[in-house]
Scaffold this motif. Structure first.
Motif, PDB file in Angstrom:
ATOM      1  N   VAL A 125      18.899  -3.142   2.158  1.00  0.00           N
ATOM      2  CA  VAL A 125      17.449  -3.220   2.306  1.00  0.00           C
ATOM      3  C   VAL A 125      17.113  -3.108   3.785  1.00  0.00           C
ATOM      4  O   VAL A 125      17.976  -3.195   4.654  1.00  0.00           O
ATOM      5  N   ALA A 126      15.836  -2.899   4.072  1.00  0.00           N
ATOM      6  CA  ALA A 126      15.323  -3.028   5.431  1.00  0.00           C
ATOM      7  C   ALA A 126      14.704  -4.417   5.559  1.00  0.00           C
ATOM      8  O   ALA A 126      14.222  -4.988   4.566  1.00  0.00           O
ATOM      9  N   ARG A 127      14.721  -4.977   6.765  1.00  0.00           N
ATOM     10  CA  ARG A 127      14.191  -6.324   6.936  1.00  0.00           C
ATOM     11  C   ARG A 127      13.403  -6.443   8.242  1.00  0.00           C
ATOM     12  O   ARG A 127      13.908  -6.137   9.307  1.00  0.00           O
ATOM     13  N   VAL A 128      12.171  -6.891   8.101  1.00  0.00           N
ATOM     14  CA  VAL A 128      11.325  -7.266   9.242  1.00  0.00           C
ATOM     15  C   VAL A 128      11.252  -8.779   9.249  1.00  0.00           C
ATOM     16  O   VAL A 128      10.835  -9.381   8.255  1.00  0.00           O
ATOM     17  N   SER A 129      11.676  -9.400  10.316  1.00  0.00           N
ATOM     18  CA  SER A 129      11.646 -10.870  10.359  1.00  0.00           C
ATOM     19  C   SER A 129      10.949 -11.321  11.643  1.00  0.00           C
ATOM     20  O   SER A 129      11.425 -11.076  12.749  1.00  0.00           O
ATOM     21  N   LEU A 130       9.813 -11.957  11.459  1.00  0.00           N
ATOM     22  CA  LEU A 130       8.962 -12.394  12.559  1.00  0.00           C
ATOM     23  C   LEU A 130       9.097 -13.886  12.786  1.00  0.00           C
ATOM     24  O   LEU A 130       9.399 -14.642  11.863  1.00  0.00           O
ATOM     25  N   VAL A 131       8.846 -14.308  14.016  1.00  0.00           N
ATOM     26  CA  VAL A 131       8.708 -15.723  14.341  1.00  0.00           C
ATOM     27  C   VAL A 131       7.431 -15.904  15.147  1.00  0.00           C
ATOM     28  O   VAL A 131       6.675 -14.946  15.364  1.00  0.00           O
ATOM     29  N   HIS A 132       7.208 -17.117  15.637  1.00  0.00           N
ATOM     30  CA  HIS A 132       5.909 -17.431  16.220  1.00  0.00           C
ATOM     31  C   HIS A 132       5.595 -16.658  17.479  1.00  0.00           C
ATOM     32  O   HIS A 132       4.427 -16.443  17.811  1.00  0.00           O
ATOM     33  N   TYR A 133       6.606 -16.210  18.227  1.00  0.00           N
ATOM     34  CA  TYR A 133       6.305 -15.507  19.473  1.00  0.00           C
ATOM     35  C   TYR A 133       5.961 -14.039  19.270  1.00  0.00           C
ATOM     36  O   TYR A 133       5.635 -13.330  20.221  1.00  0.00           O
ATOM     37  N   ASN A 134       6.030 -13.547  18.025  1.00  0.00           N
ATOM     38  CA  ASN A 134       5.597 -12.181  17.757  1.00  0.00           C
ATOM     39  C   ASN A 134       4.078 -12.115  17.745  1.00  0.00           C
ATOM     40  O   ASN A 134       3.424 -12.804  16.955  1.00  0.00           O
ATOM     41  N   PHE A 179      12.737  -5.257   2.141  1.00  0.00           N
ATOM     42  CA  PHE A 179      12.095  -4.282   1.261  1.00  0.00           C
ATOM     43  C   PHE A 179      12.955  -3.036   1.128  1.00  0.00           C
ATOM     44  O   PHE A 179      13.844  -2.760   1.945  1.00  0.00           O
ATOM     45  N   VAL A 180      12.662  -2.290   0.065  1.00  0.00           N
ATOM     46  CA  VAL A 180      13.265  -0.983  -0.155  1.00  0.00           C
ATOM     47  C   VAL A 180      12.145   0.045  -0.008  1.00  0.00           C
ATOM     48  O   VAL A 180      11.159  -0.012  -0.748  1.00  0.00           O
ATOM     49  N   PRO A 181      12.255   0.955   0.948  1.00  0.00           N
ATOM     50  CA  PRO A 181      11.164   1.920   1.156  1.00  0.00           C
ATOM     51  C   PRO A 181      11.025   2.869  -0.023  1.00  0.00           C
ATOM     52  O   PRO A 181      12.006   3.174  -0.725  1.00  0.00           O
ATOM     53  N   ASP A 206       0.819  -1.217   0.000  1.00  0.00           N
ATOM     54  CA  ASP A 206       0.000   0.000   0.000  1.00  0.00           C
ATOM     55  C   ASP A 206       0.854   1.269   0.000  1.00  0.00           C
ATOM     56  O   ASP A 206       0.457   2.300  -0.557  1.00  0.00           O
ATOM     57  N   LYS A 207       2.023   1.187   0.618  1.00  0.00           N
ATOM     58  CA  LYS A 207       2.902   2.357   0.721  1.00  0.00           C
ATOM     59  C   LYS A 207       3.890   2.451  -0.448  1.00  0.00           C
ATOM     60  O   LYS A 207       4.705   3.366  -0.489  1.00  0.00           O
ATOM     61  N   GLY A 208       3.823   1.500  -1.367  1.00  0.00           N
ATOM     62  CA  GLY A 208       4.662   1.572  -2.550  1.00  0.00           C
ATOM     63  C   GLY A 208       6.093   1.122  -2.351  1.00  0.00           C
ATOM     64  O   GLY A 208       6.961   1.416  -3.191  1.00  0.00           O
ATOM     65  N   ALA A 209       6.369   0.391  -1.275  1.00  0.00           N
ATOM     66  CA  ALA A 209       7.719  -0.124  -1.066  1.00  0.00           C
ATOM     67  C   ALA A 209       7.990  -1.276  -2.028  1.00  0.00           C
ATOM     68  O   ALA A 209       7.068  -1.979  -2.459  1.00  0.00           O
ATOM     69  N   ARG A 210       9.252  -1.466  -2.367  1.00  0.00           N
ATOM     70  CA  ARG A 210       9.629  -2.608  -3.197  1.00  0.00           C
ATOM     71  C   ARG A 210       9.903  -3.803  -2.300  1.00  0.00           C
ATOM     72  O   ARG A 210      10.822  -3.772  -1.476  1.00  0.00           O
ATOM     73  N   ILE A 211       9.136  -4.848  -2.461  1.00  0.00           N
ATOM     74  CA  ILE A 211       9.301  -6.076  -1.677  1.00  0.00           C
ATOM     75  C   ILE A 211      10.190  -7.032  -2.459  1.00  0.00           C
ATOM     76  O   ILE A 211       9.970  -7.270  -3.649  1.00  0.00           O
ATOM     77  N   ILE A 212      11.200  -7.581  -1.799  1.00  0.00           N
ATOM     78  CA  ILE A 212      12.043  -8.590  -2.430  1.00  0.00           C
ATOM     79  C   ILE A 212      11.441  -9.961  -2.125  1.00  0.00           C
ATOM     80  O   ILE A 212      11.254 -10.317  -0.967  1.00  0.00           O
TER      81      ILE A 212
END
Length: 413
Positions: free
Chosen positions: A388-397, A344-346, A322-328
């Motif tokens: 790039v920026a990276r958000v990495s989630l696991v099950h406890y998030n 992603f690249v913002p 929605d924000k137009g970031a480039r997702i790898i």
């Protein structure tokens, strides 16, 4: 699928009760995940009660030996592998280096090894070095789509031939986040008469594979990213293990489990590694998940983990789109298609700036880096010095964690 009991899950992790770490959202788990009390308590016990040479007759020595043996057995059962096929090492980088060095003795001039440019350098670098000097070994590259960072099986088919001896690929990219179809890759590789080495560092935090079903010849990952100690674990299929060049002490050459461990074992880390399986088993019991054998129970609980992760990853991917970031990598989070590791690249600002903005709100992500996947970053046309920026989630998030991530990202990207 019933919702995962996040209150119970998070109660198993001391970090969330800590006055400092508990205030943060940990959304950079691909760089290393928190450990549950089952691991922490075992490591603490080792350090204060059994930090001695193992396997002698004194009580502390025999106790730590039993703990190490138990961890070894637990992980072999979880992976549906024979005990001798599973070995611990100081890191996945080192395990891969030792394995590649051992396999080089089997390769001849003109033999070919296929690698990808999607991998973390700790995996791909060891295999690429096989072509160094005058070895005559040929390394060929299975390249990603430069727009998406994804691999296509057709690309592998074009490279396979009668000279191919080994294919190395990641189970899941630490940047693209896509879960590669390893059983399909294994069928192609084995039909060509070659062997398959799989880096699972970015896959294992989300799912523990069944080695017999997967059909990889070599498989390795980092326990500190799978809620355990800082150590590597490696599976080597028995047929390969029996003929591989010994890298350990000469007098251990007949001990299959020691043929790829040139250094002494890390006693404390091995002793507490089984705590990861204890944690999975406790959550499985709490969730009412049953199965025949530890491996089935571990996979059942991780299926529930993965479903929860995909739900939360979908929310992040939606905001980025929605924000137009480039997702790898894949732009949606389908179960068994994508891990909750999102690079992603913002559209505005820099990856490092995004990381800094979130850090001010006590949200930890990664940014401004190539995450040791420089070849992939370059292949998709991103400047590795910007990264790039990276958000990495696991099950406890939790959903509340992701609420904070979304609010902060929405302010800056």
């Amino acid at each position: 699928m019933p919702a995962l009991d996040l209150d119970f899950v998070r109660a198993q992790f001391p970090a969330f009760a800590h006055p400092e770490t508990g205030a943060w959202v940990m959304a950079e788990n691909a760089g290393g995940a928190y450990a549950p009390r089952h691991v922490v308590d075992k490591l603490h016990h080792y350090m204060v009660a059994t930090k001695v040479q193992p396997y002698w007759v004194s009580d502390p020595s025999s106790e730590v030996g039993r703990a190490m043996d138990r961890s070894h057995t637990q992980w072999a059962e979880a992976l549906n592998a024979e005990r001798e096929e599973v070995m611990f090492g100081p890191s996945t980088s080192m395990n891969t280096y030792v394995l590649s060095h051992a396999l080089k003795a089997e390769l001849r001039q003109g033999d070919e090894v296929i690698v990808t440019n999607q991998d973390h350098e700790a995996n791909v670098g060891a295999w690429r070095r096989l072509a160094d000097g005058n070895s005559g070994i040929v390394v060929r590259e299975w390249a990603v789509d430069p727009k998406t960072g994804r691999l296509d099986l057709a690309g592998l088919k074009r490279l396979l031939n009668e000279r191919t001896k080994l294919v190395s690929v990641t189970h899941c990219s630490n940047i693209a986040g896509e879960i590669n179809d390893i059983p399909a890759i294994a069928r192609l590789v084995h039909a060509a008469g070659a062997r398959l080495a799989v880096d699972a560092v970015s896959y294992a935090p989300h799912m523990i594979a069944d080695m017999k079903a997967l059909r990889a010849d070599f498989y390795y990952f980092s326990l500190y990213k799978v809620f355990g100690p800082h150590q590597g674990l490696m599976y080597v299929q028995r047929d390969s293990l029996e003929r591989i060049a010994n890298q350990g002490h000469y007098f251990n050459a007949k001990l299959l489990g020691k043929r790829l461990t040139p250094a002494g074992p890390q006693h404390g880390e091995i002793a507490c590694a089984g705590g990861v399986i204890d944690y999975f088993e406790e959550v499985a019991a709490h969730e009412g998940l049953v199965g025949t054998g530890a491996g089935a129970r571990v996979r059942a609980v991780m299926e529930r983990f993965h479903a929860h992760e995909c739900e939360q990853a979908s929310r992040v991917l939606t905001l980025l789109r929605d924000k137009g970031a480039r997702i790898i990598g894949p732009e949606t989070a389908e179960v068994h298609k994508r891990a909750a590791t999102i690079a992603f690249v913002p559209k505005r600002g820099t990856p490092e700036g995004v990381m800094g903005h979130l850090a001010k709100r006590k949200i930890a992500i990664g940014g401004g880096a190539d995450f040791y996947a420089r070849r992939l970053i370059e292949a998709v046309g991103v400047d590795p010095e910007v990264g790039v920026a990276r958000v990495s989630l696991v099950h406890y998030n939790s959903a509340a964690d992701v609420d904070r991530v979304l609010e902060a990202l929405g302010e800056v990207i």
